[in-house]
Enzyme design. Structure first.
Site: not given
Length: 182
Positions: A9-11
């Site tokens: 996931v990005s964050t």
């Protein structure tokens, strides 16, 4: 032959649970996950670990192609690295694998779509920011580093490298702050 899952996931506030659950259901004997942007391979240590330990006939599995990367070149390079080790890449949604003859072509097209999607996201974000600015509602991104503390530490003689270590940020961020309004 090992089935190795990779979830990303990005964050840090996003959840990996859905991806890891799906990879487990697919029979992955090992799942590596990380919370880092997919726009480049920088800081993607878990992916690097997987790629370094792949053996012939191993299978790297991701839930969606954009979990592997958002840049077509990066995705194709990852697939190429796997192929060099005689390993395979499988994407679950939509299901595509480099095991078959058509898999490489489909992966290339999907990689291009992922990159296009990233461009669209950035474009929509820019439009939203411009609209918010025109309405006087834009406040900018959340400040992550205490600028006053950076300048205070520099004022008492701390070097940028030391400031970066103290505040747990990059030296480049320190330099940007110190060069603001100069």
């Amino acid at each position: 032959m090992a089935r190795i899952g990779y979830a990303r996931v990005s964050t840090t506030d996003q959840d990996l649970h859905i991806q890891t659950e799906r990879l487990t259901a697919e029979g992955c004997s090992l799942i590596r996950s990380e919370k880092v942007s997919g726009k480049s391979r920088d800081d993607r240590d878990e992916l690097a670990t997987i790629l370094s330990f792949l053996r012939p006939d191993d299978e790297l599995i991701v839930t969606r192609l954009d979990r592997l990367g958002r840049d077509t070149r990066d995705v194709l390079n990852i697939i190429h690295e796997c192929e060099q080790k005689q390993a395979f890449v499988t994407v679950l949604d939509p299901y595509v694998s480099t095991k078959g003859d058509m898999g490489q072509i489909v992966m290339t097209v999907l990689g291009m779509v992922a990159q296009m999607e990233r461009r669209f996201i950035k474009e929509r974000q820019r439009e939203g920011i411009d609209r918010a600015k025109s309405l006087g509602r834009y406040k900018g991104g959340k400040q992550r580093i205490d600028r006053i503390e950076v300048k205070r530490l520099a004022g008492v003689g701390e070097k940028p490298s030391a400031i970066a270590r103290i505040l747990d940020c990059s030296r480049m961020q320190v330099y940007r702050i110190l060069n603001e309004n100069v």
